[in-house]
Design a protein around this motif. Structure first.
Motif, short mmCIF file in Angstrom:
data_model
loop_
_atom_site.label_atom_id
_atom_site.label_comp_id
_atom_site.label_asym_id
_atom_site.label_seq_id
_atom_site.Cartn_x
_atom_site.Cartn_y
_atom_site.Cartn_z
N ASN A 69 3.63 14.02 0.42
CA ASN A 69 2.85 12.95 1.03
C ASN A 69 3.39 11.59 0.62
O ASN A 69 3.81 11.39 -0.50
CB ASN A 69 1.40 13.06 0.59
CG ASN A 69 0.82 14.42 0.90
OD1 ASN A 69 1.22 15.03 1.89
ND2 ASN A 69 -0.05 14.90 0.07
N GLU A 70 3.35 10.67 1.54
CA GLU A 70 3.84 9.33 1.27
C GLU A 70 2.82 8.31 1.76
O GLU A 70 2.47 8.31 2.93
CB GLU A 70 5.18 9.14 1.99
CG GLU A 70 6.00 7.99 1.46
CD GLU A 70 6.58 8.25 0.09
OE1 GLU A 70 6.52 7.32 -0.74
OE2 GLU A 70 7.06 9.36 -0.15
N GLY B 162 4.61 1.88 -4.58
CA GLY B 162 4.32 3.26 -4.19
C GLY B 162 4.22 4.21 -5.37
O GLY B 162 4.29 5.43 -5.21
N ALA C 291 -1.34 5.69 -5.99
CA ALA C 291 -2.18 5.70 -4.78
C ALA C 291 -3.56 5.19 -5.15
O ALA C 291 -4.23 5.83 -5.97
CB ALA C 291 -2.25 7.11 -4.23
#
Lengths: 89, 148
Positions: free
Chosen positions: A4-5, A42, A45
Protein backbone atom coordinates in the motif's frame (compact mmCIF):
# COMPACT_ATOMS: atom_id res chain seq x y z
CA UNK A 1 1.00 -9.49 -0.15
CA UNK A 2 -0.48 -6.12 -1.07
CA UNK A 3 1.86 -3.15 -1.00
CA UNK A 4 0.00 0.00 0.00
CA UNK A 5 1.16 3.49 -0.77
CA UNK A 6 -0.30 6.62 0.78
CA UNK A 7 0.77 9.53 -1.35
CA UNK A 8 0.30 13.12 -0.26
CA UNK A 9 0.47 16.63 -1.63
CA UNK A 10 1.33 18.36 1.66
CA UNK A 11 4.52 19.92 0.35
CA UNK A 12 2.72 21.38 -2.69
CA UNK A 13 -0.14 22.73 -0.55
CA UNK A 14 2.31 24.26 1.94
CA UNK A 15 3.97 26.23 -0.81
CA UNK A 16 0.61 27.22 -2.32
CA UNK A 17 -0.46 28.53 1.09
CA UNK A 18 2.08 31.38 1.22
CA UNK A 19 5.03 29.03 1.71
CA UNK A 20 3.89 27.70 5.05
CA UNK A 21 6.71 26.09 7.02
CA UNK A 22 6.50 22.57 8.46
CA UNK A 23 6.58 24.08 11.97
CA UNK A 24 3.61 26.36 11.17
CA UNK A 25 1.61 23.42 9.83
CA UNK A 26 2.58 21.34 12.86
CA UNK A 27 1.43 24.11 15.22
CA UNK A 28 -1.91 24.43 13.39
CA UNK A 29 -2.60 20.69 13.40
CA UNK A 30 -1.35 20.01 16.94
CA UNK A 31 1.56 17.68 16.14
CA UNK A 32 5.34 17.97 16.14
CA UNK A 33 7.35 19.15 13.14
CA UNK A 34 8.97 15.71 12.95
CA UNK A 35 5.56 14.11 12.40
CA UNK A 36 4.76 16.49 9.52
CA UNK A 37 8.17 15.68 8.02
CA UNK A 38 7.53 11.92 8.37
CA UNK A 39 4.07 12.23 6.74
CA UNK A 40 5.45 14.36 3.89
CA UNK A 41 8.18 11.81 3.19
CA UNK A 42 5.68 8.94 3.33
CA UNK A 43 7.36 7.42 6.39
CA UNK A 44 4.24 7.65 8.55
CA UNK A 45 0.57 7.19 7.71
CA UNK A 46 -1.42 9.69 9.80
CA UNK A 47 -4.63 8.85 11.65
CA UNK A 48 -7.90 9.95 10.01
CA UNK A 49 -8.48 12.85 12.46
CA UNK A 50 -4.99 14.20 11.76
CA UNK A 51 -5.44 13.76 8.00
CA UNK A 52 -8.72 15.74 8.23
CA UNK A 53 -7.05 18.46 10.32
CA UNK A 54 -4.28 18.82 7.71
CA UNK A 55 -6.84 19.04 4.89
CA UNK A 56 -8.90 21.59 6.86
CA UNK A 57 -5.79 23.69 7.43
CA UNK A 58 -5.32 23.95 3.66
CA UNK A 59 -9.07 24.40 3.11
CA UNK A 60 -9.31 21.48 0.68
CA UNK A 61 -11.01 18.04 0.80
CA UNK A 62 -8.97 15.20 2.29
CA UNK A 63 -8.69 13.38 -1.05
CA UNK A 64 -6.91 16.39 -2.51
CA UNK A 65 -4.15 16.03 0.09
CA UNK A 66 -3.94 12.22 0.46
CA UNK A 67 -4.20 9.62 -2.29
CA UNK A 68 -4.26 5.91 -1.62
CA UNK A 69 -2.61 3.64 -4.14
CA UNK A 70 -2.88 -0.12 -3.77
CA UNK A 71 -0.09 -1.51 -5.96
CA UNK A 72 -1.59 -5.03 -6.19
CA UNK A 73 -5.02 -3.66 -7.19
CA UNK A 74 -3.31 -1.41 -9.73
CA UNK A 75 -1.41 -4.38 -11.21
CA UNK A 76 -4.64 -6.43 -11.31
CA UNK A 77 -6.46 -3.60 -13.11
CA UNK A 78 -3.61 -3.31 -15.62
CA UNK A 79 -3.66 -7.09 -16.24
CA UNK A 80 -7.47 -7.13 -16.61
CA UNK A 81 -7.30 -4.15 -18.94
CA UNK A 82 -4.69 -5.90 -21.03
CA UNK A 83 -6.78 -9.06 -21.29
CA UNK A 84 -9.91 -7.06 -22.15
CA UNK A 85 -8.11 -5.21 -24.90
CA UNK A 86 -6.78 -8.53 -26.23
CA UNK A 87 -10.34 -9.90 -26.35
CA UNK A 88 -11.62 -6.77 -28.09
CA UNK A 89 -8.91 -6.98 -30.70
CA UNK B 1 14.67 16.68 17.50
CA UNK B 2 11.37 16.65 19.37
CA UNK B 3 10.74 16.31 23.11
CA UNK B 4 10.30 12.51 23.05
CA UNK B 5 13.62 12.04 21.22
CA UNK B 6 15.38 14.39 23.62
CA UNK B 7 14.02 12.54 26.66
CA UNK B 8 15.09 9.20 25.16
CA UNK B 9 18.59 10.55 24.52
CA UNK B 10 18.72 11.99 28.05
CA UNK B 11 17.66 8.62 29.43
CA UNK B 12 20.43 6.77 27.56
CA UNK B 13 23.17 9.21 28.63
CA UNK B 14 22.03 9.34 32.28
CA UNK B 15 21.65 5.56 32.53
CA UNK B 16 25.10 4.98 30.98
CA UNK B 17 26.60 7.55 33.36
CA UNK B 18 24.76 5.89 36.28
CA UNK B 19 26.18 2.50 35.33
CA UNK B 20 29.67 4.05 35.06
CA UNK B 21 29.30 5.68 38.51
CA UNK B 22 28.00 2.38 39.93
CA UNK B 23 30.96 0.49 38.45
CA UNK B 24 33.35 3.13 39.85
CA UNK B 25 31.82 2.78 43.34
CA UNK B 26 31.87 -1.04 43.21
CA UNK B 27 35.53 -1.05 42.12
CA UNK B 28 36.45 1.39 44.92
CA UNK B 29 34.56 -0.45 47.66
CA UNK B 30 34.76 -4.12 46.63
CA UNK B 31 38.04 -4.37 44.69
CA UNK B 32 40.33 -1.64 46.08
CA UNK B 33 38.69 -1.96 49.54
CA UNK B 34 38.96 1.75 50.34
CA UNK B 35 37.07 4.93 49.54
CA UNK B 36 38.84 7.44 47.28
CA UNK B 37 40.58 10.30 49.07
CA UNK B 38 39.29 13.84 48.84
CA UNK B 39 35.91 15.23 47.80
CA UNK B 40 36.68 15.09 44.08
CA UNK B 41 37.41 11.38 44.22
CA UNK B 42 34.36 10.61 46.31
CA UNK B 43 31.74 12.94 44.88
CA UNK B 44 33.22 13.86 41.45
CA UNK B 45 31.32 11.22 39.48
CA UNK B 46 28.04 12.15 41.18
CA UNK B 47 28.63 15.86 40.48
CA UNK B 48 29.26 15.06 36.78
CA UNK B 49 26.04 12.98 36.74
CA UNK B 50 23.92 15.77 38.23
CA UNK B 51 25.53 18.42 35.99
CA UNK B 52 24.71 16.31 32.92
CA UNK B 53 21.12 15.88 34.12
CA UNK B 54 20.74 19.65 34.63
CA UNK B 55 22.12 20.50 31.18
CA UNK B 56 19.83 17.96 29.53
CA UNK B 57 16.78 19.28 31.39
CA UNK B 58 17.54 22.80 30.13
CA UNK B 59 17.86 21.39 26.58
CA UNK B 60 14.55 19.50 26.88
CA UNK B 61 12.67 22.59 28.10
CA UNK B 62 13.88 24.57 25.05
CA UNK B 63 11.13 24.43 22.40
CA UNK B 64 11.33 24.73 18.61
CA UNK B 65 8.17 26.83 18.61
CA UNK B 66 6.10 28.45 21.41
CA UNK B 67 3.04 26.45 20.27
CA UNK B 68 4.90 23.15 19.90
CA UNK B 69 3.07 20.19 21.46
CA UNK B 70 4.85 17.92 23.92
CA UNK B 71 3.65 14.69 22.33
CA UNK B 72 1.52 13.62 19.38
CA UNK B 73 -0.03 10.40 17.99
CA UNK B 74 3.20 9.24 16.31
CA UNK B 75 5.18 9.71 19.54
CA UNK B 76 2.60 7.64 21.45
CA UNK B 77 2.74 4.87 18.82
CA UNK B 78 6.54 4.82 18.99
CA UNK B 79 6.49 4.81 22.81
CA UNK B 80 4.05 1.87 22.86
CA UNK B 81 6.30 -0.17 20.57
CA UNK B 82 9.37 0.76 22.63
CA UNK B 83 7.54 -0.36 25.78
CA UNK B 84 6.93 -3.75 24.15
CA UNK B 85 10.64 -4.01 23.30
CA UNK B 86 11.51 -3.10 26.92
CA UNK B 87 9.10 -5.75 28.21
CA UNK B 88 10.75 -8.42 26.07
CA UNK B 89 14.17 -7.23 27.27
CA UNK B 90 13.04 -7.77 30.90
CA UNK B 91 12.70 -11.48 30.13
CA UNK B 92 16.29 -11.57 28.87
CA UNK B 93 18.04 -9.03 31.14
CA UNK B 94 16.74 -10.22 34.53
CA UNK B 95 17.94 -13.84 34.17
CA UNK B 96 21.21 -12.58 32.65
CA UNK B 97 21.81 -10.21 35.57
CA UNK B 98 20.90 -12.94 38.07
CA UNK B 99 23.82 -15.12 36.96
CA UNK B 100 26.28 -12.21 37.07
CA UNK B 101 27.30 -12.69 40.77
CA UNK B 102 28.22 -16.29 40.04
CA UNK B 103 30.26 -15.31 36.98
CA UNK B 104 32.02 -12.44 38.77
CA UNK B 105 32.55 -13.91 42.25
CA UNK B 106 32.78 -17.63 41.47
CA UNK B 107 30.77 -20.62 42.61
CA UNK B 108 31.87 -21.02 46.23
CA UNK B 109 31.37 -17.45 47.47
CA UNK B 110 28.52 -16.44 49.79
CA UNK B 111 26.79 -13.12 49.31
CA UNK B 112 24.46 -11.43 51.82
CA UNK B 113 20.74 -11.83 51.17
CA UNK B 114 20.16 -8.07 51.20
CA UNK B 115 22.35 -7.70 48.10
CA UNK B 116 19.97 -9.77 45.93
CA UNK B 117 17.35 -7.01 45.43
CA UNK B 118 20.20 -4.72 44.33
CA UNK B 119 20.49 -6.88 41.22
CA UNK B 120 17.25 -5.27 40.04
CA UNK B 121 18.94 -1.88 40.22
CA UNK B 122 21.46 -3.08 37.66
CA UNK B 123 18.70 -4.47 35.41
CA UNK B 124 16.65 -1.26 35.52
CA UNK B 125 19.17 1.00 33.69
CA UNK B 126 19.73 -1.69 31.04
CA UNK B 127 15.97 -1.99 30.40
CA UNK B 128 15.65 1.80 30.25
CA UNK B 129 18.50 1.92 27.73
CA UNK B 130 16.68 -0.67 25.59
CA UNK B 131 13.44 1.39 25.81
CA UNK B 132 15.16 4.65 24.86
CA UNK B 133 17.20 3.07 22.08
CA UNK B 134 14.01 1.54 20.64
CA UNK B 135 12.45 5.03 20.59
CA UNK B 136 15.43 6.60 18.83
CA UNK B 137 15.65 3.77 16.27
CA UNK B 138 11.94 4.08 15.42
CA UNK B 139 12.23 7.82 14.86
CA UNK B 140 14.91 7.08 12.31
CA UNK B 141 13.22 4.30 10.37
CA UNK B 142 10.25 4.04 8.07
CA UNK B 143 6.98 3.08 9.79
CA UNK B 144 4.18 3.00 7.26
CA UNK B 145 1.62 1.00 9.16
CA UNK B 146 -0.02 3.88 11.00
CA UNK B 147 -1.88 2.86 14.14
CA UNK B 148 -1.38 -0.88 13.66
Amino acid sequence: MATNELKNQIRRFRFENSEMTQQQLADKTGVTRQTILAIEQGKYAPSLPLAFRIAQTFGVPIEAVFQYEDESAKNTRQTDGGQASDKNS
Amino acid sequence: MNRTQKIALLCIVIMLLSLAVLAYMVIQIAVLKKLPEGYVGRFGPLIILFAAMFLFLVWICKRQSPREVNEDERDKLIENRAAMAALVSVLIVLPAVSVMPRLILGEDVCIPAWSLPLINFVALPIIMIVYSTAILIQFGRRCKDGNK
